[in-house]
Design an enzyme around this catalytic site. Structure first.
Site, short mmCIF file in Angstrom:
data_model
loop_
_atom_site.label_atom_id
_atom_site.label_comp_id
_atom_site.label_asym_id
_atom_site.label_seq_id
_atom_site.Cartn_x
_atom_site.Cartn_y
_atom_site.Cartn_z
N HIS A 43 -12.67 -30.55 26.78
CA HIS A 43 -11.52 -29.58 26.78
C HIS A 43 -11.65 -28.60 28.14
CE1 HIS A 43 -9.50 -26.13 23.91
NE2 HIS A 43 -9.16 -26.22 25.27
N GLU A 84 -6.29 -25.88 32.28
CA GLU A 84 -7.70 -25.51 32.47
C GLU A 84 -8.08 -25.00 33.78
OE1 GLU A 84 -10.13 -25.29 29.84
OE2 GLU A 84 -8.25 -25.62 28.67
N HIS A 88 -8.94 -21.12 33.48
CA HIS A 88 -10.54 -21.02 33.60
C HIS A 88 -11.09 -21.28 34.84
CE1 HIS A 88 -10.72 -20.61 29.29
NE2 HIS A 88 -9.89 -21.71 29.16
O1 U2P Z 1 -10.16 -20.50 20.96
C1 U2P Z 1 -8.91 -20.71 21.12
C2 U2P Z 1 -8.85 -20.69 22.73
O2 U2P Z 1 -9.10 -19.73 23.38
C3 U2P Z 1 -9.96 -20.07 24.64
N1 U2P Z 1 -11.44 -19.77 24.46
C4 U2P Z 1 -12.01 -19.55 23.33
C5 U2P Z 1 -13.42 -19.12 23.07
C6 U2P Z 1 -14.06 -19.13 24.37
O3 U2P Z 1 -15.16 -18.78 24.16
N2 U2P Z 1 -13.42 -19.32 25.51
C7 U2P Z 1 -12.12 -19.51 25.63
O4 U2P Z 1 -11.54 -19.41 26.76
C8 U2P Z 1 -9.66 -21.64 24.83
O5 U2P Z 1 -8.37 -21.70 25.46
P1 U2P Z 1 -7.88 -23.06 26.03
O6 U2P Z 1 -8.70 -23.27 27.18
O7 U2P Z 1 -7.74 -24.05 25.18
O8 U2P Z 1 -6.41 -22.63 26.46
C9 U2P Z 1 -9.62 -22.08 23.38
O9 U2P Z 1 -8.93 -23.26 23.23
#
Ligand code: U2P
Length: 193
Positions: A43, A84, A88
């Site tokens: 993910h 992603e 991130h």
């Molecule tokens: O938990 C829901 C979404 O928040 C992001 N997430 C969650 C926990 C964490 O420690 N860090 C984080 O980034 C994720 O977002 P996404 O990357 O999927 O958009 C997670 O799915």
């Protein structure tokens, strides 16, 4: 948020059969179509702060199409790869290629316990047992470095997360990451079809 300033990574492994059973998954041919048989997929690799929260969307730098394609064997959705990176990866302090190399290395560094590699039947298991099975398959991971998450009111396995240092060694998760742990007695792992 400033790119490259963070304390550790959370690597999130998603249980693809669970995603594929949701409305979003049913519309995703690449990940969930009839010829697809994904089990745990990547993910994301998420920079995190020790004191809670995480940086996101640190720049508008784009990720190239070839790089996106190169990730599809472990991250089977182009939209997910791009998302992603934007949310991130841009906060990792790395270039897109370096970031996805790092994410691939992180994914490959975690051994999936054999019984979860491609189950053909539904598995019902407690989150604690699933976590222990991962811990046993990955003896170098310290306590509290793995977190099991569930969805559907706690009925289904959603993800397994691992906390890693910037050098991709296992490390304890912080309280915030541990708090998301599944509280159910038993969860269902849908089979890989
Ligand atoms: O938990 C829901 C979404 O928040 C992001 N997430 C969650 C926990 C964490 O420690 N860090 C984080 O980034 C994720 O977002 P996404 O990357 O999927 O958009 C997670 O799915």
């Amino acid at each position: 948020a400033e790119s490259g300033k963070f304390d550790f990574y959370v690597m999130s492994l998603s249980w693809s059969p669970g995603f594929c059973a949701t409305p979003a998954g049913r519309g995703d041919e690449l990940q969930c179509g009839p010829q697809r048989h994904f089990a745990f997929v990547l993910h994301g690799l998420w920079p995190q702060y020790e004191r809670g929260g995480w940086p996101e969307s640190c720049s508008t730098e784009a990720v190239g199409g070839n790089l996106v394609t190169s990730m599809l064997t472990i991250m089977p959705s182009p939209r997910l790869v791009t998302h992603e990176w934007e949310k991130h990866g841009t906060c990792s302090g790395l270039q897109p290629k370096e970031y996805f190399d790092e994410a691939t290395e992180a994914f490959q560094s975690i051994q999936i316990p054999p019984r979860y590699k491609a189950p053909e039947q539904t598995i019902t298991v407690s989150p604690g047992q699933l976590q222990q099975d991962f811990a046993r398959a990955n003896p170098t991971l310290p306590d509290d470095s793995l977190v099991v998450l569930c969805s559907g009111n706690g009925r289904y396995l959603q993800e397994v997360r691992a906390c890693l240092t910037e050098d991709l060694e296992g490390r304890r998760c912080n309280r915030e990451v541990l708090r998301d742990a599944c509280k159910s007695d038993q969860i269902v792992m849908r089979p890989v079809r």
